[in-house]
Structure formats: structure tokens, C-alpha cells
Scaffold this motif. Structure first.
Motif, PDB file in Angstrom:
ATOM      1  N   MET A 127       0.816  -1.210   0.000  1.00  0.00           N
ATOM      2  CA  MET A 127       0.000   0.000   0.000  1.00  0.00           C
ATOM      3  C   MET A 127       0.849   1.259   0.000  1.00  0.00           C
ATOM      4  N   GLU A 128       0.446   2.202  -0.831  1.00  0.00           N
ATOM      5  CA  GLU A 128       1.082   3.518  -0.850  1.00  0.00           C
ATOM      6  C   GLU A 128       0.286   4.413   0.092  1.00  0.00           C
ATOM      7  N   LYS A 129       0.977   5.126   0.984  1.00  0.00           N
ATOM      8  CA  LYS A 129       0.259   5.978   1.938  1.00  0.00           C
ATOM      9  C   LYS A 129       0.638   7.426   1.694  1.00  0.00           C
ATOM     10  N   GLY A 130      -0.213   8.147   1.052  1.00  0.00           N
ATOM     11  CA  GLY A 130       0.049   9.549   0.775  1.00  0.00           C
ATOM     12  C   GLY A 130      -0.339  10.395   1.984  1.00  0.00           C
ATOM     13  N   ALA A 131       0.444  11.444   2.261  1.00  0.00           N
ATOM     14  CA  ALA A 131       0.134  12.314   3.393  1.00  0.00           C
ATOM     15  C   ALA A 131      -0.205  13.704   2.898  1.00  0.00           C
ATOM     16  N   ARG A 132      -1.376  14.176   3.245  1.00  0.00           N
ATOM     17  CA  ARG A 132      -1.733  15.550   2.885  1.00  0.00           C
ATOM     18  C   ARG A 132      -1.788  16.437   4.117  1.00  0.00           C
ATOM     19  N   GLY A 133      -1.513  15.835   5.252  1.00  0.00           N
ATOM     20  CA  GLY A 133      -1.507  16.629   6.476  1.00  0.00           C
ATOM     21  C   GLY A 133      -1.121  15.741   7.646  1.00  0.00           C
ATOM     22  N   ILE A 134      -0.871  16.373   8.785  1.00  0.00           N
ATOM     23  CA  ILE A 134      -0.538  15.619   9.994  1.00  0.00           C
ATOM     24  C   ILE A 134      -1.728  14.723  10.346  1.00  0.00           C
ATOM     25  N   GLY A 135      -1.453  13.495  10.730  1.00  0.00           N
ATOM     26  CA  GLY A 135      -2.517  12.591  11.161  1.00  0.00           C
ATOM     27  C   GLY A 135      -3.108  11.764  10.039  1.00  0.00           C
ATOM     28  N   HIS A 136      -2.785  12.139   8.818  1.00  0.00           N
ATOM     29  CA  HIS A 136      -3.385  11.457   7.678  1.00  0.00           C
ATOM     30  C   HIS A 136      -2.847  10.035   7.528  1.00  0.00           C
ATOM     31  N   VAL A 137      -1.530   9.886   7.605  1.00  0.00           N
ATOM     32  CA  VAL A 137      -0.928   8.545   7.490  1.00  0.00           C
ATOM     33  C   VAL A 137      -1.350   7.697   8.682  1.00  0.00           C
ATOM     34  N   ARG A 138      -1.423   8.323   9.846  1.00  0.00           N
ATOM     35  CA  ARG A 138      -1.840   7.574  11.042  1.00  0.00           C
ATOM     36  C   ARG A 138      -3.230   6.983  10.812  1.00  0.00           C
ATOM     37  N   TYR A 139      -4.108   7.787  10.266  1.00  0.00           N
ATOM     38  CA  TYR A 139      -5.466   7.304   9.997  1.00  0.00           C
ATOM     39  C   TYR A 139      -5.439   6.136   9.009  1.00  0.00           C
ATOM     40  N   LEU A 140      -4.654   6.276   7.937  1.00  0.00           N
ATOM     41  CA  LEU A 140      -4.579   5.188   6.946  1.00  0.00           C
ATOM     42  C   LEU A 140      -4.009   3.918   7.583  1.00  0.00           C
ATOM     43  N   CYS A 141      -3.116   4.084   8.551  1.00  0.00           N
ATOM     44  CA  CYS A 141      -2.536   2.924   9.234  1.00  0.00           C
ATOM     45  C   CYS A 141      -3.538   2.277  10.183  1.00  0.00           C
ATOM     46  N   GLU A 142      -4.485   3.064  10.679  1.00  0.00           N
ATOM     47  CA  GLU A 142      -5.536   2.460  11.508  1.00  0.00           C
ATOM     48  C   GLU A 142      -6.445   1.599  10.642  1.00  0.00           C
ATOM     49  N   LEU A 143      -6.694   2.047   9.430  1.00  0.00           N
ATOM     50  CA  LEU A 143      -7.524   1.251   8.524  1.00  0.00           C
ATOM     51  C   LEU A 143      -6.836  -0.057   8.157  1.00  0.00           C
ATOM     52  N   VAL A 144      -5.576   0.045   7.788  1.00  0.00           N
ATOM     53  CA  VAL A 144      -4.825  -1.134   7.346  1.00  0.00           C
ATOM     54  C   VAL A 144      -3.435  -1.054   7.988  1.00  0.00           C
ATOM     55  N   PRO A 145      -3.263  -1.699   9.151  1.00  0.00           N
ATOM     56  CA  PRO A 145      -1.990  -1.541   9.872  1.00  0.00           C
ATOM     57  C   PRO A 145      -0.837  -2.260   9.172  1.00  0.00           C
ATOM     58  N   PRO A 146       0.258  -1.558   8.917  1.00  0.00           N
ATOM     59  CA  PRO A 146       1.398  -2.190   8.258  1.00  0.00           C
ATOM     60  C   PRO A 146       2.237  -3.031   9.229  1.00  0.00           C
ATOM     61  N   ARG A 147       2.919  -4.050   8.697  1.00  0.00           N
ATOM     62  CA  ARG A 147       3.936  -4.751   9.486  1.00  0.00           C
ATOM     63  C   ARG A 147       5.330  -4.347   8.999  1.00  0.00           C
ATOM     64  N   ILE A 148       5.383  -3.906   7.748  1.00  0.00           N
ATOM     65  CA  ILE A 148       6.625  -3.346   7.226  1.00  0.00           C
ATOM     66  C   ILE A 148       6.296  -1.950   6.694  1.00  0.00           C
ATOM     67  N   SER A 149       7.045  -0.958   7.174  1.00  0.00           N
ATOM     68  CA  SER A 149       6.818   0.421   6.726  1.00  0.00           C
ATOM     69  C   SER A 149       8.068   0.949   6.053  1.00  0.00           C
ATOM     70  N   VAL A 150       7.912   1.492   4.875  1.00  0.00           N
ATOM     71  CA  VAL A 150       9.043   2.011   4.112  1.00  0.00           C
ATOM     72  C   VAL A 150       8.885   3.520   3.959  1.00  0.00           C
ATOM     73  N   VAL A 151       9.895   4.276   4.388  1.00  0.00           N
ATOM     74  CA  VAL A 151       9.850   5.722   4.149  1.00  0.00           C
ATOM     75  C   VAL A 151      10.964   6.080   3.161  1.00  0.00           C
ATOM     76  N   LEU A 152      10.571   6.649   2.036  1.00  0.00           N
ATOM     77  CA  LEU A 152      11.497   6.846   0.914  1.00  0.00           C
ATOM     78  C   LEU A 152      12.307   8.135   1.018  1.00  0.00           C
ATOM     79  N   ASN A 153      11.636   9.231   1.260  1.00  0.00           N
ATOM     80  CA  ASN A 153      12.324  10.521   1.256  1.00  0.00           C
ATOM     81  C   ASN A 153      11.373  11.595   1.761  1.00  0.00           C
ATOM     82  N   VAL A 154      11.957  12.694   2.157  1.00  0.00           N
ATOM     83  CA  VAL A 154      11.151  13.845   2.564  1.00  0.00           C
ATOM     84  C   VAL A 154      11.566  15.000   1.673  1.00  0.00           C
ATOM     85  N   GLY A 155      10.708  15.358   0.770  1.00  0.00           N
ATOM     86  CA  GLY A 155      11.028  16.452  -0.152  1.00  0.00           C
ATOM     87  C   GLY A 155      10.112  17.612   0.102  1.00  0.00           C
TER      88      GLY A 155
END
Ligand SMILES: Nc1ncnc2c1ncn2[C@@H]1O[C@H](COP(=O)(O)OP(=O)(O)OP(=O)(O)O)[C@@H](O)[C@H]1O
Ligand SMILES: [Mg+2]
Length: 470
Positions: free
Chosen positions: A160-188
Motif C-alpha cells: 500500500m502507498e500511503k500519501g500524506a496531505r496533512g498531519i494525522g493522515h498517514v496515522r489514519y490510513l494505518c488504523e484502517l490497514v496496519p502495516p507490518r513493514i513500513s518504508v519511508v522513501l524521502n522527505v522532499g
């Protein structure tokens, strides 16, 4: 989807049944487009502004839907009634995922390359077991549960790709579908207009590793300090990837061929193996290392992993899709989206593929940069000039600072022009392109891809290449 009775569906979403048999079983799929309903399915009726899904409810039951999940009763239609259909779909997804103990959920976030890397990861996990991944960028509150609901008892990996448009957004997506492996690519700087600063973007993206269980795994880019620092925000194990000498999964001796494809030595705690990528762009070194770290965690042996990395192809279109026209013009179609980081990656690929050839960049406006809009565009123009790109076609007045950035570079020998729209760019290209030229086309949607389509048609040329095996 795993088979669930309507009673179980209602319990999972906190809804109530109306005109429905509690023991009737939904065997999937769950769809919100009535045309996609097949027997055994569950139709989700959204109250739209223009189209109200409830108007199609009866038709979906005729097509075989077991029931309709919606917000108001429809006479004669078995319903699961809820207050908010989108929220209910999220809860249903969570219930399904919770009932699949053999499923490993892999979540990815980052400013650039989520879809690209999601596709790379999914190609690798598909070699290890049945994989579900969404098409394209389907990464929001709707795409998430929708994709998760495709998982069934045989599914081993959900990517799953988790796009963030604001604080709390990724957290919410993780509540829906909790990851066991999380990959963070970059902060641009994509969406920096909404976030205010890169630190805030890092705050939002780091929610992906905060959501991990203690037996989970955080896969972090060691080359990006804001990502590397996220190690302190998780209880899970951490694997660091990158070109940093101390990264756990790293690339050494990176070289690019004349098509902008990288080769490198993959180094992991298990050993070293040569990798020769089929996908284009220096940035794919980073993306493939992230994917390698995931596959390694899932048990793919090093030699097989190195081989598999070389066989990865593009799945989602218009991302660094390189094709040759019969007339000898090479086109790099990167028209899906643009931000300063991906512009930089694409311009570097253009410069490397175009070594010894004439290089042309057709660049459009980058959306959502907020207060960085002017500087972001100017920086891209400056880089194009510094890389020695020969011809710059800037599409649309809002993108004009690209032109200003480029022409401000004193010793640049190239030429730049601002054009009103895509059609004007096509006109200029038609007049100027010669065999051997390399053209990059890139922008934030806004139909920049019309330019690519015209370039394809002009030469009656080949279809999308997909950059190798898809
Ligand atoms: N690691 C990377 N660094 C910089 N640019 C990249 C990287 N990976 C991919 N790109 C480029 O970024 C652009 C967007 O790629 P992609 O669609 O994979 O990103 P995304 O994060 O999913 O974007 P979105 O936020 O629109 O969903 C493409 O032009 C792609 O070539
Ligand atoms: Mg995406």
C-alpha cells in the motif's frame, strides 16, 4: 475478500441490517462502481453530489449483489445501514485484514516515488506469494480500504502507498490497514504548501513507522537525514538502505548506462551481488534498494534478489517511460507528476541519456508548492541550465520562473522559451526535433502528457515500452 455474513459485515462496520438476511454471505468483491458488481458482491452506495449511489442500489442487487452498504433505506433492497459509507468501508477493510493472520501488510510513504516503489515491491513480493497492490496511485481514504478488501485467504502480501496531505493522515490510513513493514522513501517538498516546512512533512510521514508493532520492520532511507532520524520514532526493528557506507542494504559502485539505467553492487549483511537495472533513472537506485530491503526481510535469498531487481519493470504509466521513435528521437515520458525532487531526478536522467546528443526538456508547472512556488520553479530551471540541457520549453505562464531560473545561469549555452500551452509546445517540437534528439516531458498532470501523446503519434511510433518486463 473473505466470505462474511451480513451479520458479520454489520458488526464490523457498526451498522444495522434492513430487509436483509443476516446469514446471507458476501463472497466479494466490494465495489462502489455499480457496473463492477458481480454475484456475491457488496455494493457501497456513496451519496454523491451529482450521482447518488443509492439510485443504483436495486440494479446491483439484480446483478447479484448480496446487499448494499449505504446511508439510507432503499425499498426492496437488502441494506447494511451506516452513518458514513466511507468510514464503514474502512472498518470493513480493517475487519478483513484482522482475519488474515498470514497476510503481511507493507506500507510505503515518501515525497517522491511511492507509486514507483510500490510497484517494485509488489513485483518482488509476487515472486514470494500472492500479492495485492492497488493500480496507480490509489492511496487515499477510499483507495486504501478498497484495495485491502481485495485481499483474501490466499493473499500473502498487501502493498500500500500511503500519501500524506496533512498531519494525522498517514496515522489514519494505518488504523484502517496496519502495516507490518513500513518504508519511508524521502522527505522532499511536495505538498509543502500545505505542510509549511520539510520538518512538518517528516512529522507526517514518520507516522508510518510509529504505527508499526514491536515485531514489525521500519525500512528507512539512510541517505535522507529526515528519514534516517525516524528510527527513534518506532518500536520496531529498523533496516537502513541507501548509499551511505553504514547502510544495511546498500548500493556500491553505481554506474549509469547510455539509457540512464543504473548498475550497482548490492551489499547486504548476507553478502554482495551485482545488479543491473532495467528501469531508468539514477533515483531508481534508491527505490530498488528500498524494495530489496523489503524482499530480503521476507526471505528472498541474495542471489535471487539481485536477479529479480534486474527484471523489474514499470507498471504505472508515465513515470520515466523511455521510448525511441522510428525517426531516432528518444522520448522520456515522465509526465505523470512533478515536484522539485522528481524534476531533478528526471533532468539528470535526461542529461545522462542525452550525453553526446541534443537534449530538450518540456517542463510544466509544479502544483502545491505554496510559498516555495517561485523558488521551486526557479531552482529547476537553474538545474536544467547547469546540467547543460540544450533546449527548454516551459509550458504555461505559472511555470515561467523555470525559464527565469535557467536564463539567470550566465554561462548556459542553451535556449529557453515560455509557451502558453501544450499545443504550442507540440508546435515548437514539430518544427525543431531532429533525429538523435532526446526529449523529456514532465509536469504536474495538467495534461502535460498531451505533448507525449502527440510525439508518439507524430512518428506513428511504438506504444509505451514499460521500461522492460512489466
Ligand atoms: N526516489 C525518487 N526521487 C526523486 N524522484 C523520484 C523518485 N522515484 C520516482 N521519482 C519520480 O517522481 C515522480 C512521481 O513518481 P511516483 O508517481 O512514483 O511518486 P508518488 O510519490 O507516488 O507521487 P504521488 O504523490 O503523486 O502519488 C515520477 O516522475 C518519478 O519518476
Ligand atoms: Mg503515487
Amino acid at each position: 475478500m473473505i466470505p462474511l455474513t451480513l451479520a458479520e459485515v454489520a458488526a464490523a462496520v457498526g451498522g444495522r441490517l434492513a430487509a436483509a438476511d443476516p446469514q446471507a454471505r458476501v463472497t466479494g468483491p466490494v465495489e462502489f462502481d455499480s457496473r463492477k458488481i458481480t454475484p456475491g458482491g457488496l455494493f457501497v452506495a456513496f451519496p454523491g453530489e451529482k450521482v447518488d449511489g443509492h439510485d443504483y442500489a436495486a440494479g446491483t442487487v439484480e446483478a447479484g449483489a448480496v446487499a448494499v452498504l449505504g446511508t439510507r433505506e432503499v425499498p426492496g433492497v437488502p441494506m447494511v445501514l451506516v452513518d458514513d459509507a466511507r468510514d464503514a468501508m474502512g472498518r470493513l477493510a480493517r475487519a478483513v485484514v484482522d482475519r488474515l493472520p498470514d497476510l503481511t501488510v507493507i506500507g510505503l510513504t515518501g515525497s517522491s516515488g511511492k507509486t514507483t516503489t510500490k510497484d517494485l515491491v509488489a513485483q518482488l513480493t509476487a515472486r514470494l506469494g500472492a500479492t495485492v497492490a492497488p493500480p496507480g496511485s490509489f492511496n487515499n481514504e477510499l483507495g486504501h480500504p478498497y484495495t485491502a478488501l481485495k485481499a483474501g485467504p490466499d493473499t500473502r502480501y498487501l502493498v500500500m502507498e500511503k500519501g500524506a496531505r496533512g498531519i494525522g493522515h498517514v496515522r489514519y490510513l494505518c488504523e484502517l490497514v496496519p502495516p507490518r513493514i513500513s518504508v519511508v522513501l524521502n522527505v522532499g517538498t511536495s505538498h509543502i504548501g500545505e505542510f509549511g516546512s520539510r520538518e512538518n512533512i517528516a512529522l507526517a510521514k514518520g507516522e508510518l513507522v510509529e504505527a508499526l508493532p514491536a515485531d514489525g520492520l521500519a525500512v528507512l532511507n539512510a541517505d535522507d537525514p529526515l528519514v534516517d532520524a525516524m528510527a527513534s520514532r518506532t518500536n520496531a526493528r529498523v533496516v537502513r538502505y541507501g548509499e551511505a557506507p553504514d547502510a544495511d542494504v546498500r548500493a556500491e559502485d553505481v554506474v549509469l548506462d547510455d539509457r540512464g539505467r543504473a548498475s550497482y553492487t548490492l551489499v547486504t549483511p548476507e553478502g554482495r551481488a551485482p545488479v543491473r537495472l532495467g528501469v531508468t533513472g539514477r533515483h531508481q537506485v534508491s527505490n530498488t534498494l528500498a524494495a530489496a530491503a523489503v524482499a530480503r526481510e521476507l526471505g528472498m535469498p541474495l542471489a535471487e534478489l539481485a536477479q529479480a531487481l534486474g527484471e523489474l519493470g514499470l507498471v504505472s504509466t508515465r513515470r520515466m517511460d523511455v521510448f525511441d521513435r522510428p525517426d531516432g528521437v528518444t522520448v522520456i515520458d515522465d509526465s505523470y507528476n512533478a515536484n522539485p525532487a522528481s524534476m531533478s531526478a528526471a533532468l539528470r536522467a535526461l542529461a545522462s541519456i542525452g550525453r553526446g546528443r541534443r537534449t530538450v526538456a518540456v517542463l510544466g508547472y509544479m502544483a502545491e508548492l505554496g510559498p516555495y512556488e517561485r523558488d521551486g520553479h526557479a531552482e529547476v530551471g537553474r538545474l536544467a541550465a547547469e546540467l547543460g540541457i540544450d533546449r527548454l520549453l516551459v509550458v504555461g505562464e505559472p511555470a515561467a520562473p523555470i525559464h527565469e531560473g535557467a536564463t539567470a545561469v550566465g554561462n548556459w549555452g542553451g535556449e529557453s522559451v515560455v509557451l502558453t500551452d501544450q499545443a504550442a509546445a507540440v508546435e515548437v517540437l514539430r518544427g525543431e526535433l531532429r533525429p538523435g534528439d532526446v526529449v523529456l516531458v514532465k509536469g504536474s498532470r495538467y495534461r502535460t502528457w498531451d505533448v507525449v501523446d502527440a510525439l508518439r503519434e507524430d512518428a506513428g511510433s511504438v506504444g509505451p515500452t514499460g521500461g522492460g518486463a512489466a
